[in-house]
Design a protein around this motif. Sequence first.
Motif, PDB file in Angstrom:
ATOM      1  N   GLU A 126      -7.845  11.611 -43.142  1.00  0.00           N
ATOM      2  CA  GLU A 126      -7.572  12.619 -44.175  1.00  0.00           C
ATOM      3  C   GLU A 126      -8.518  12.584 -45.361  1.00  0.00           C
ATOM      4  O   GLU A 126      -8.588  13.534 -46.146  1.00  0.00           O
ATOM      5  CB  GLU A 126      -6.138  12.431 -44.714  1.00  0.00           C
ATOM      6  CG  GLU A 126      -5.044  12.803 -43.731  1.00  0.00           C
ATOM      7  CD  GLU A 126      -5.054  14.292 -43.424  1.00  0.00           C
ATOM      8  OE1 GLU A 126      -5.318  15.088 -44.348  1.00  0.00           O
ATOM      9  OE2 GLU A 126      -4.827  14.652 -42.258  1.00  0.00           O
ATOM     10  N   ASN A 147     -11.038  15.469 -46.259  1.00  0.00           N
ATOM     11  CA  ASN A 147     -10.298  16.660 -46.703  1.00  0.00           C
ATOM     12  C   ASN A 147      -9.760  16.502 -48.102  1.00  0.00           C
ATOM     13  O   ASN A 147      -9.891  17.382 -48.951  1.00  0.00           O
ATOM     14  CB  ASN A 147      -9.059  16.865 -45.806  1.00  0.00           C
ATOM     15  CG  ASN A 147      -9.383  17.767 -44.666  1.00  0.00           C
ATOM     16  OD1 ASN A 147     -10.346  18.524 -44.735  1.00  0.00           O
ATOM     17  ND2 ASN A 147      -8.582  17.690 -43.603  1.00  0.00           N
ATOM     18  N   LYS A 185     -12.481  16.305 -50.842  1.00  0.00           N
ATOM     19  CA  LYS A 185     -13.126  17.619 -51.016  1.00  0.00           C
ATOM     20  C   LYS A 185     -12.197  18.610 -51.704  1.00  0.00           C
ATOM     21  O   LYS A 185     -12.627  19.400 -52.546  1.00  0.00           O
ATOM     22  CB  LYS A 185     -13.621  18.156 -49.674  1.00  0.00           C
ATOM     23  CG  LYS A 185     -14.875  17.405 -49.241  1.00  0.00           C
ATOM     24  CD  LYS A 185     -15.545  17.936 -48.017  1.00  0.00           C
ATOM     25  CE  LYS A 185     -16.878  17.208 -47.844  1.00  0.00           C
ATOM     26  NZ  LYS A 185     -17.235  16.980 -46.447  1.00  0.00           N
ATOM     27  N   ARG A 186     -10.914  18.544 -51.333  1.00  0.00           N
ATOM     28  CA  ARG A 186      -9.936  19.433 -51.970  1.00  0.00           C
ATOM     29  C   ARG A 186      -9.836  19.114 -53.474  1.00  0.00           C
ATOM     30  O   ARG A 186      -9.814  20.005 -54.315  1.00  0.00           O
ATOM     31  CB  ARG A 186      -8.583  19.217 -51.282  1.00  0.00           C
ATOM     32  CG  ARG A 186      -7.486  20.178 -51.642  1.00  0.00           C
ATOM     33  CD  ARG A 186      -6.258  19.934 -50.775  1.00  0.00           C
ATOM     34  NE  ARG A 186      -5.599  18.680 -51.103  1.00  0.00           N
ATOM     35  CZ  ARG A 186      -5.207  17.773 -50.207  1.00  0.00           C
ATOM     36  NH1 ARG A 186      -5.382  17.955 -48.920  1.00  0.00           N
ATOM     37  NH2 ARG A 186      -4.618  16.657 -50.611  1.00  0.00           N
TER      38      ARG A 186
END
Length: 344
Positions: free
Chosen positions: A304, A307, A310-311
């Motif tokens: 994870e 992700n 980056k989020r």
Amino acid sequence: MSISKLSPVLATSYENFPKGRFITLVVLRTTHSETIFRTEGSGEPMCSEFVQAGLEGENQKTIIQRLVMTKRKQVAPERRYGREHLRAHELLYTNPKDGSLCSLNTNAPCEMCADCFLYGFAAGGGGAQKSRIWTEDAFSILPASDVVGDRTINAIYENGTMRDEKGNPSTALNTSEYIKPGVHFLDVVTLKDVTADELRYIVGNILFTSRYGAVSSRVGRMENEILGVFGSITELPSSLELVQATYDVLGKPLEHPLNINQLITASKQVIANWKNKRGVSVQLSEEELASLVTDVETNWSEAERDNFLKRLSQSYESFRQVAPDKNKGKGKGKGKNTPVEVES
Ligand SMILES: [Zn+2]
């Protein structure tokens, strides 16, 4: 699920203006090896302060010298931990002024990465971002005299002993103080107006950082555990009050090493009363706290992490737009962060 319980005190998105939302983390920090916290360089004594032993009865009148883990000693390694991952996932930005990659302790923060937005920066001639992670000095439960050891390193003569041919002892090369393994510091960390992903990032930095102070392959190992999480509209009691109240609950006589389970029980007993403090709206239960930790571990997991980071980084996108025309190439531009006071 546990994160949603905190939603009244979480920001839904990053914004420039503070809105009085506080999340408090109660952290137990325990040395697992010899550890050294000095102000600067070697030869300085270990950081410590004279404070009241406790808040009640005799403890209130007794002054003891406690070891101090300064704000800087806590935050610097935790920032570095997070930044290692930002770097690995290519989420550190280049400082427009000199083209160098964002780095700590230089005059050229990128002002655009998650670390800059969260932990703040003081830029040379432009904006500044105030840190939204408020820390304070953490104190040892036991007096410094119980938890500091020192060792003298003597010169060894060529004959392999510490005495020369005439039997004279060698002179001490130096004496070095160290904090013993199994020493506990209680710490209150306050987060201001953070989003759920920012909370995950900060908690990850705290849980995954394992070396503090003067670091080598042998010293500085510490373990952090989160004992409580609160949401409120104001700051909760300080690290010092927490350590003093816990000292009262533990009673006497206390000896190093403390039993960690007794210590955790005592600390949790103290913070259980914080629910009733003015301005407190949420306290996570044991299960909710465990599920928060699981949530953090999941987001930081191999599967994870990319992700997640980056989020998080994406959430600042509209605040890092380069301002048009005149600043172009000069690098000042980006969605002007509120020019606020600089966190030193
Ligand atoms: Zn940066």
